[in-house]
Design a protein around this motif. Structure first.
Motif, mmCIF file in Angstrom:
data_model
loop_
_atom_site.group_PDB
_atom_site.id
_atom_site.type_symbol
_atom_site.label_atom_id
_atom_site.label_comp_id
_atom_site.label_asym_id
_atom_site.label_seq_id
_atom_site.Cartn_x
_atom_site.Cartn_y
_atom_site.Cartn_z
ATOM 1 N N ASP A 174 0.847 -1.194 0.000
ATOM 2 C CA ASP A 174 0.000 0.000 0.000
ATOM 3 C C ASP A 174 0.875 1.233 0.000
ATOM 4 O OD1 ASP A 174 -2.559 -1.058 0.069
ATOM 5 O OD2 ASP A 174 -2.662 -1.115 2.250
ATOM 6 N N GLY A 175 0.612 2.145 -0.913
ATOM 7 C CA GLY A 175 1.122 3.485 -0.749
ATOM 8 C C GLY A 175 0.258 4.156 0.302
ATOM 9 N N VAL A 176 0.853 4.703 1.341
ATOM 10 C CA VAL A 176 0.094 5.284 2.452
ATOM 11 C C VAL A 176 0.047 6.795 2.282
ATOM 12 C CG1 VAL A 176 -0.151 5.414 4.957
ATOM 13 C CG2 VAL A 176 0.914 3.414 3.919
ATOM 14 N N TYR A 177 -1.164 7.345 2.338
ATOM 15 C CA TYR A 177 -1.366 8.775 2.121
ATOM 16 C C TYR A 177 -2.158 9.385 3.267
ATOM 17 C CZ TYR A 177 -0.029 7.523 -2.638
ATOM 18 O OH TYR A 177 0.650 7.040 -3.732
ATOM 19 N N HIS A 178 -1.910 10.654 3.485
ATOM 20 C CA HIS A 178 -2.650 11.426 4.484
ATOM 21 C C HIS A 178 -3.353 12.560 3.763
ATOM 22 C CE1 HIS A 178 -2.433 14.787 7.738
ATOM 23 N NE2 HIS A 178 -3.612 14.175 7.772
ATOM 24 N N ILE A 179 -4.653 12.689 3.993
ATOM 25 C CA ILE A 179 -5.405 13.818 3.440
ATOM 26 C C ILE A 179 -6.024 14.612 4.583
ATOM 27 C CG2 ILE A 179 -5.936 12.552 1.313
ATOM 28 C CD1 ILE A 179 -8.864 12.360 2.447
ATOM 29 N N SER A 180 -6.149 15.910 4.376
ATOM 30 C CA SER A 180 -6.824 16.758 5.356
ATOM 31 C C SER A 180 -8.175 17.188 4.788
ATOM 32 C CB SER A 180 -5.976 17.986 5.692
ATOM 33 O OG SER A 180 -5.683 18.729 4.526
ATOM 34 N N LEU A 181 -9.161 17.262 5.671
ATOM 35 C CA LEU A 181 -10.520 17.650 5.292
ATOM 36 C C LEU A 181 -10.923 18.914 6.040
ATOM 37 C CD1 LEU A 181 -12.195 14.122 5.478
ATOM 38 C CD2 LEU A 181 -11.520 15.333 3.396
ATOM 39 N N ASP A 182 -11.624 19.794 5.353
ATOM 40 C CA ASP A 182 -12.141 21.008 5.979
ATOM 41 C C ASP A 182 -13.508 20.707 6.592
ATOM 42 O OD1 ASP A 182 -9.946 22.525 5.150
ATOM 43 O OD2 ASP A 182 -10.853 22.888 3.192
ATOM 44 N N GLY A 183 -13.684 21.087 7.841
ATOM 45 C CA GLY A 183 -14.950 20.845 8.524
ATOM 46 C C GLY A 183 -14.723 20.161 9.849
ATOM 47 N N THR A 184 -15.727 20.219 10.707
ATOM 48 C CA THR A 184 -15.630 19.530 11.991
ATOM 49 C C THR A 184 -15.944 18.058 11.792
ATOM 50 O OG1 THR A 184 -17.964 19.811 12.571
ATOM 51 C CG2 THR A 184 -16.448 21.625 13.129
ATOM 52 N N LYS A 185 -15.548 17.247 12.779
ATOM 53 C CA LYS A 185 -15.840 15.815 12.657
ATOM 54 C C LYS A 185 -17.337 15.569 12.633
ATOM 55 C CE LYS A 185 -15.144 14.755 17.616
ATOM 56 N NZ LYS A 185 -16.518 14.372 17.989
ATOM 57 N N GLU A 186 -18.111 16.365 13.366
ATOM 58 C CA GLU A 186 -19.560 16.199 13.371
ATOM 59 C C GLU A 186 -20.153 16.499 11.995
ATOM 60 O OE1 GLU A 186 -17.924 17.917 15.679
ATOM 61 O OE2 GLU A 186 -18.231 16.747 17.522
ATOM 62 N N GLN A 187 -19.689 17.582 11.363
ATOM 63 C CA GLN A 187 -20.181 17.926 10.031
ATOM 64 C C GLN A 187 -19.853 16.825 9.026
ATOM 65 O OE1 GLN A 187 -18.040 21.617 9.662
ATOM 66 N NE2 GLN A 187 -19.826 22.883 10.142
ATOM 67 N N LEU A 188 -18.642 16.335 9.071
ATOM 68 C CA LEU A 188 -18.208 15.328 8.114
ATOM 69 C C LEU A 188 -18.922 13.997 8.344
ATOM 70 C CD1 LEU A 188 -14.418 16.222 8.197
ATOM 71 C CD2 LEU A 188 -16.015 16.701 6.335
ATOM 72 N N MET A 189 -19.158 13.649 9.597
ATOM 73 C CA MET A 189 -19.857 12.397 9.895
ATOM 74 C C MET A 189 -21.290 12.446 9.397
ATOM 75 S SD MET A 189 -18.168 11.698 13.672
ATOM 76 C CE MET A 189 -18.835 10.082 14.026
ATOM 77 N N ARG A 190 -21.904 13.630 9.433
ATOM 78 C CA ARG A 190 -23.272 13.763 8.915
ATOM 79 C C ARG A 190 -23.310 13.648 7.394
ATOM 80 N NH1 ARG A 190 -23.800 17.828 12.984
ATOM 81 N NH2 ARG A 190 -23.375 19.456 11.440
ATOM 82 N N LEU A 191 -22.220 14.038 6.734
ATOM 83 C CA LEU A 191 -22.170 14.006 5.276
ATOM 84 C C LEU A 191 -21.924 12.609 4.711
ATOM 85 C CD1 LEU A 191 -20.070 17.199 4.361
ATOM 86 C CD2 LEU A 191 -22.459 16.745 3.754
ATOM 87 N N MET A 192 -21.389 11.712 5.525
ATOM 88 C CA MET A 192 -21.017 10.398 5.025
ATOM 89 C C MET A 192 -22.252 9.590 4.631
ATOM 90 S SD MET A 192 -18.414 8.474 4.375
ATOM 91 C CE MET A 192 -18.087 6.749 4.000
ATOM 92 N N THR A 193 -22.239 9.070 3.405
ATOM 93 C CA THR A 193 -23.348 8.244 2.916
ATOM 94 C C THR A 193 -22.815 6.874 2.509
ATOM 95 O OG1 THR A 193 -23.076 9.164 0.690
ATOM 96 C CG2 THR A 193 -24.722 10.197 2.124
ATOM 97 N N ALA A 194 -23.667 5.889 2.557
ATOM 98 C CA ALA A 194 -23.261 4.524 2.245
ATOM 99 C C ALA A 194 -23.039 4.343 0.749
ATOM 100 C CB ALA A 194 -24.318 3.552 2.743
#
Length: 280
Positions: free
Chosen positions: A175-195
């Motif tokens: 695996d090539g291992v990568y780190h990405i940063s996301l803008d937003g709070t964890k609560e906002q991002l968790m609400r956006l996650m869809t299956a």
């Protein structure tokens, strides 16, 4: 990642076993496609980062060599150049305070993992000089769009932080291992996650400190994917340094409930991959 214009000829009987397994795999998963994916030939550490050299071949070779060849009868053929390379992506938010992981349901209903997957011909870029390469930036963006949906709109910086080797069957996957940063709070991002086909709608958030990450590895009631362990320690080493990596790797390795063996390779694996990993 430069693409090696390489034709690798396997013995007829090996090709036949690959084809037979692929036929049974497609019968079980009709949506499976034998698209070109990248197989790692070598990589080098350069001042500006890690450069990997790959060749493209059908997904069927990964499925056979790394999933079906349990008795390793075709290991010698696999080592000609079928070390599959995928991405493992750790996402953080709130200026790196929290790490976000997914419930990777295509690995199992209770599996926790990072994001990412194999390259495809969609990621291949033709250069002016006629050479070809995998555009890593657009490849990572595609992976995040595919697995995180709307959250990909919050995608910020991307970094390559390491390379993992995993002794599944034969040869050893990477695996090539990568780190990405996301803008937003964890609560906002968790609400956006869809299956989707690979992930449930659940995001798992944990403080992105060595202490909390290793605690997650040791105590989570979910089932971490094998690549999850190497990805987490790659992140710890890249962000907090060698001393912290060794400290928390020792803590993990001496725990009574450790789940898989994790080792830091020293010296680092540069150059020809196969010559350096034969003894692992």
């Amino acid at each position: 990642m430069p693409i090696a214009e390489t034709q690798i000829d396997l013995p007829f009987e090996v090709e036949q076993r690959v084809a037979d397994y692929w036929k049974s795999f497609v019968a079980e998963k009709p949506k499976a496609a034998d698209n070109p994916v990248s197989f790692l030939l070598e990589y080098n550490r350069l001042p500006q980062g890690i450069e990997a050299r790959v060749h493209l071949a059908g997904y069927r070779y990964n499925q056979y060599f790394n999933r079906d060849d349990y008795y390793m009868r075709d290991t010698a053929s696999a080592n000609l150049g079928f070390n599959p390379l995928a991405s493992w992506i750790i996402a953080t938010c709130e200026n790196g305070r929290y790490a976000l992981f997914g419930n990777k349901i295509d690995f199992g209903a209770n599996v926790i993992g990072g994001f990412g997957g194999f390259t495809s011909n969609k990621d291949v870029q033709q250069n002016a000089d006629g050479s070809r390469e995998i555009n890593v930036d657009s490849y990572l963006t595609r992976m995040i769009q595919q697995e995180m949906g709307e959250i990909s709109k919050a995608l910020g910086e991307k970094q390559n932080i390491g390379l993992n080797f995993m002794p599944y069957v034969a040869p050893r996957g990477s695996d090539g291992v990568y780190h990405i940063s996301l803008d937003g709070t964890k609560e906002q991002l968790m609400r956006l996650m869809t299956a989707n086909d690979q992930m449930s709608s659940k995001l798992i958030a944990v403080e992105a400190t060595p202490d909390k990450l290793v605690e997650l590895l040791l105590t989570t009631e979910q089932d971490p994917s094998t690549s999850f362990f190497g990805g987490v320690f790659s992140f710890i080493g890249s962000k907090y340094g060698t001393d912290e990596l060794n400290k928390y790797l020792a803590r993990y390795n001496t725990a009574g409930n450790k789940r898989v063996d994790v080792k830091v390779l020293n010296p680092l694996l540069d150059g020809n991959v196969y010559e350096r990993i034969k003894g692992l």
